[in-house]
Design a protein around this motif. Structure first.
Motif, mmCIF file in Angstrom:
data_model
loop_
_atom_site.group_PDB
_atom_site.id
_atom_site.type_symbol
_atom_site.label_atom_id
_atom_site.label_comp_id
_atom_site.label_asym_id
_atom_site.label_seq_id
_atom_site.Cartn_x
_atom_site.Cartn_y
_atom_site.Cartn_z
ATOM 1 N N ASP A 120 -0.295 13.536 1.564
ATOM 2 C CA ASP A 120 -1.407 14.362 2.350
ATOM 3 C C ASP A 120 -2.743 13.581 2.161
ATOM 4 O OD1 ASP A 120 -3.723 16.586 1.889
ATOM 5 O OD2 ASP A 120 -2.163 17.165 3.530
ATOM 6 N N LEU A 121 -3.707 13.789 2.902
ATOM 7 C CA LEU A 121 -4.966 13.172 2.980
ATOM 8 C C LEU A 121 -5.511 13.500 1.376
ATOM 9 C CD1 LEU A 121 -7.187 11.776 4.647
ATOM 10 C CD2 LEU A 121 -8.277 14.116 5.017
ATOM 11 N N THR A 122 -5.351 14.548 0.819
ATOM 12 C CA THR A 122 -5.810 14.669 -0.471
ATOM 13 C C THR A 122 -5.298 13.902 -1.598
ATOM 14 O OG1 THR A 122 -4.496 16.798 -0.884
ATOM 15 C CG2 THR A 122 -6.609 17.109 0.069
ATOM 16 N N GLU A 123 -3.943 13.219 -1.304
ATOM 17 C CA GLU A 123 -3.235 12.745 -2.208
ATOM 18 C C GLU A 123 -3.185 11.040 -1.987
ATOM 19 O OE1 GLU A 123 0.569 15.544 -2.860
ATOM 20 O OE2 GLU A 123 0.422 14.284 -1.081
ATOM 21 N N ALA A 124 -4.621 10.729 -1.241
ATOM 22 C CA ALA A 124 -4.608 9.320 -1.038
ATOM 23 C C ALA A 124 -4.405 8.386 -2.157
ATOM 24 C CB ALA A 124 -6.055 9.012 -0.344
ATOM 25 N N ALA A 125 -5.127 8.822 -3.332
ATOM 26 C CA ALA A 125 -4.954 7.872 -4.284
ATOM 27 C C ALA A 125 -3.459 7.467 -4.808
ATOM 28 C CB ALA A 125 -5.602 8.660 -5.544
ATOM 29 N N GLU A 126 -2.892 8.623 -4.700
ATOM 30 C CA GLU A 126 -1.296 8.591 -5.309
ATOM 31 C C GLU A 126 -0.669 7.418 -4.190
ATOM 32 O OE1 GLU A 126 -3.095 11.421 -5.083
ATOM 33 O OE2 GLU A 126 -2.291 12.745 -6.692
ATOM 34 N N ALA A 127 -0.743 7.793 -2.823
ATOM 35 C CA ALA A 127 -0.425 7.182 -2.043
ATOM 36 C C ALA A 127 -0.474 5.570 -2.022
ATOM 37 C CB ALA A 127 -0.984 7.491 -0.454
ATOM 38 N N PHE A 128 -1.755 5.048 -2.330
ATOM 39 C CA PHE A 128 -2.165 3.961 -2.518
ATOM 40 C C PHE A 128 -1.445 3.075 -3.644
ATOM 41 C CE2 PHE A 128 -5.418 4.533 0.687
ATOM 42 C CZ PHE A 128 -5.724 3.375 1.341
ATOM 43 N N ALA A 129 -1.438 3.904 -4.765
ATOM 44 C CA ALA A 129 -0.680 3.532 -5.790
ATOM 45 C C ALA A 129 0.888 3.049 -5.806
ATOM 46 C CB ALA A 129 -0.977 4.597 -7.074
ATOM 47 N N SER A 130 1.318 3.997 -4.934
ATOM 48 C CA SER A 130 2.722 3.928 -4.634
ATOM 49 C C SER A 130 3.452 2.806 -3.731
ATOM 50 C CB SER A 130 3.344 5.308 -3.829
ATOM 51 O OG SER A 130 3.041 5.086 -2.333
ATOM 52 N N VAL A 131 2.457 2.079 -3.212
ATOM 53 C CA VAL A 131 2.799 0.936 -1.992
ATOM 54 C C VAL A 131 3.472 -0.071 -2.609
ATOM 55 C CG1 VAL A 131 1.956 -0.926 -0.468
ATOM 56 C CG2 VAL A 131 0.729 1.443 -0.521
ATOM 57 N N ARG A 132 3.377 -0.573 -3.854
ATOM 58 C CA ARG A 132 4.083 -1.707 -4.566
ATOM 59 C C ARG A 132 5.546 -1.026 -5.177
ATOM 60 N NH1 ARG A 132 -1.148 -5.000 -6.912
ATOM 61 N NH2 ARG A 132 -1.720 -6.294 -5.116
ATOM 62 N N THR A 133 5.409 0.038 -5.462
ATOM 63 C CA THR A 133 6.704 0.817 -6.078
ATOM 64 C C THR A 133 7.957 1.431 -5.263
ATOM 65 O OG1 THR A 133 5.687 2.506 -6.671
ATOM 66 C CG2 THR A 133 5.500 0.853 -8.134
ATOM 67 N N VAL A 134 7.276 1.720 -4.199
ATOM 68 C CA VAL A 134 8.334 2.586 -3.078
ATOM 69 C C VAL A 134 9.182 1.535 -2.468
ATOM 70 C CG1 VAL A 134 8.232 3.615 -0.950
ATOM 71 C CG2 VAL A 134 6.684 4.536 -2.833
ATOM 72 N N ALA A 135 10.448 1.718 -2.111
ATOM 73 C CA ALA A 135 11.317 0.911 -1.477
ATOM 74 C C ALA A 135 11.360 1.445 -0.134
ATOM 75 C CB ALA A 135 12.692 1.239 -2.128
ATOM 76 N N GLY A 136 10.323 1.030 0.337
ATOM 77 C CA GLY A 136 10.059 1.143 1.866
ATOM 78 C C GLY A 136 8.268 1.402 2.086
ATOM 79 N N LYS A 137 8.334 2.012 2.883
ATOM 80 C CA LYS A 137 6.587 2.075 3.470
ATOM 81 C C LYS A 137 5.988 3.385 3.011
ATOM 82 C CE LYS A 137 3.604 0.674 7.153
ATOM 83 N NZ LYS A 137 3.083 -0.721 6.447
ATOM 84 N N SER A 138 4.859 3.422 2.396
ATOM 85 C CA SER A 138 4.074 4.770 2.115
ATOM 86 C C SER A 138 3.277 5.068 3.442
ATOM 87 C CB SER A 138 3.386 4.647 0.930
ATOM 88 O OG SER A 138 4.256 4.417 -0.217
ATOM 89 N N TRP A 139 2.904 6.330 3.760
ATOM 90 C CA TRP A 139 2.088 6.813 4.646
ATOM 91 C C TRP A 139 1.509 8.107 4.445
ATOM 92 C CZ3 TRP A 139 2.845 10.433 9.185
ATOM 93 C CH2 TRP A 139 4.005 11.176 8.994
ATOM 94 N N ILE A 140 0.169 8.324 5.156
ATOM 95 C CA ILE A 140 -0.373 9.470 4.744
ATOM 96 C C ILE A 140 -0.338 10.242 6.153
ATOM 97 C CG2 ILE A 140 -3.095 10.320 4.250
ATOM 98 C CD1 ILE A 140 -3.201 7.832 2.624
ATOM 99 N N SER A 141 -0.016 11.563 5.933
ATOM 100 C CA SER A 141 -0.092 12.331 7.048
ATOM 101 C C SER A 141 -1.344 13.448 7.087
ATOM 102 C CB SER A 141 1.203 13.234 7.158
ATOM 103 O OG SER A 141 1.003 14.217 7.990
ATOM 104 N N PHE A 142 -1.948 13.629 8.274
ATOM 105 C CA PHE A 142 -3.008 14.316 8.354
ATOM 106 C C PHE A 142 -2.562 15.836 8.693
ATOM 107 C CE2 PHE A 142 -4.582 10.276 8.533
ATOM 108 C CZ PHE A 142 -5.949 10.116 8.347
#
Length: 319
Positions: free
Chosen positions: A297-319
C-alpha cells in the motif's frame, strides 16, 4: 493529496501536498500502481543523490482524469502507462530517432519529481492509453518491459536463437518473458534459486553449457559478465543492460579472437518502443504482471523500497 517523499537516505514520509495543475499540453493522471526497480533503490539509498524532500518513483500507471486545452488525442477515463523519460525532440539524437541518448532528457524520479503521488501531471505524449482489457498488474510493468523489449530489438535476436540471460532480477525476468514471447530459447544464469524458479515459470531454463548466440547481462556485476562471456559462441552478441561503475573484466582479445559484438542498451527510444509494448499488451500476447511478487500500500512505501533487493520478483505499490 498524499505523496511519498524521500527526506534523507532510506527515510520516506507520506505527506499531504496540493494536487498538481494540468497544463495545456498535459494530462492529469490518478495513479493506480507503481513498480519499483534498482534505479529507485539507488535514489532511496542515496547512491544516486537528489535534493530532499524528493518525490519518488517512475514506473507508473493510472487513469486520466483531466486533459489540457491543447491535447487532442487523450480522453478522460483512459487507462494509461507513463513513459518516464521525456526526450526534447529537438537535438540531433532525437531527430535521428535515438531519443535514449537525448542530452536534455527529463528523467522522472531521478532529475524530475516522481510519480509516487495520488495525482500527477504528465506531458500528454508520454501518457500511453492502453486497452481496457489490460490488467493493472500488466500496465504497471509497461516501462520495465519496454526496456527489456528494446534490448531485444537492438540485439537482433530472432525466433529459435539461443540466449543466455545473466541475472534474474526484475529486468532479467522480463527479458526471459519477452524472449519466450518472441520464440527464442532463453537460459538464465542466477545464484538465487527463488529467482531461477520464477524465470522457469516465465519460459526460461536454468542450465550449464555454452555456445549461446546472445548474452543479455542484467545484473551489473562485472564477475557475472565474465562468467557469461565464456559461454557465448564465436561471433555472438553481448548486450549490457545492467549498470555498474566498476571496471569490466574484459580485454580486446576477448572480443577480437572470438569476434564478439558488444553493445550497451539504455532504456528505449520514443515513441516506437513504448508504442510497440502497449500494442503487445493490448493484443494479450505477453503478461508481464507475472513478475510482480510483492504488493504494498502507499503507506507501506518504506517496506516496498526495502524489499526490492530481496524479493524473488518485482515489488510494486498499489493505490
Amino acid at each position: 493529496m498524499r505523496a511519498v517523499v524521500l527526506t534523507e537516505p532510506e527515510r520516506l514520509r507520506v505527506v499531504d501536498v496540493p494536487e498538481p495543475d494540468c497544463g495545456p499540453r498535459e494530462v492529469l493522471v490518478r495513479m493506480r500502481g507503481l513498480g519499483l526497480c534498482g534505479s529507485d533503490v539507488a535514489v532511496y539509498t542515496g547512491s544516486r543523490p537528489v535534493t530532499a524532500p524528493w518525490l519518488m518513483g517512475h514506473e507508473g500507471a493510472g487513469e486520466i482524469v483531466a486533459v489540457g486545452a491543447e491535447v487532442e488525442n487523450r480522453q478522460v477515463g483512459q487507462p494509461v502507462a507513463i513513459e518516464p523519460n521525456y526526450c526534447c525532440g529537438r537535438c540531433a539524437q532525437c531527430r535521428a530517432g535515438f531519443t535514449s541518448a537525448c542530452p536534455n532528457r527529463v528523467i522522472v524520479g531521478m532529475n524530475h519529481p516522481g510519480l509516487l503521488a495520488e495525482y500527477v501531471a504528465v506531458p500528454a505524449e508520454f501518457a500511453w492509453p492502453a486497452a481496457e482489457t489490460v490488467a493493472l498488474e500488466d500496465l504497471v510493468c509497461t516501462e520495465a518491459l519496454t526496456v527489456a523489449r528494446s534490448a531485444i530489438r537492438r540485439s537482433g535476436v530472432a525466433p529459435g536463437d539461443r540466449c543466455l540471460v545473466v541475472g534474474a532480477g526484475s529486468q532479467g525476468l522480463l527479458l526471459c518473458l519477452a524472449l519466450h514471447e518472441l520464440g527464442a530459447h532463453a537460459v538464465v544464469q542466477e545464484p538465487h534459486e527463488g529467482r531461477v524458479e520464477l524465470a522457469r515459470s516465465l519460459g526460461a531454463e536454468a542450465g550449464d553449457g555454452d555456445g549461446y548466440d546472445f548474452l543479455f547481462e542484467t545484473s551489473g556485476v562485472p564477475q557475472a559478465l565474465r562468467t557469461g562471456l565464456d559461454r557465448v559462441a564465436p561471433g555472438g552478441t553481448v548486450l549490457l543492460v545492467g549498470i555498474s561503475e566498476r571496471p569490466l573484466e574484459l580485454s580486446s582479445a576477448d572480443l577480437v579472437y572470438r569476434q564478439l559484438t558488444l553493445r550497451g542498451s539504455l532504456i528505449y527510444d520514443h515513441p516506437n518502443d513504448f508504442a510497440d509494448t502497449i500494442d503487445a499488451l493490448g493484443r494479450g500476447t505477453i503478461s508481464p504482471g507475472k513478475v510482480l511478487q510483492a504488493r504494498f500500500d502507499l503507506t507501506e512505501a518504506a517496506e516496498a523500497f526495502a524489499s526490492v533487493r530481496t524479493v524473488a520478483g518485482k515489488s510494486w505499490i498499489s493505490f
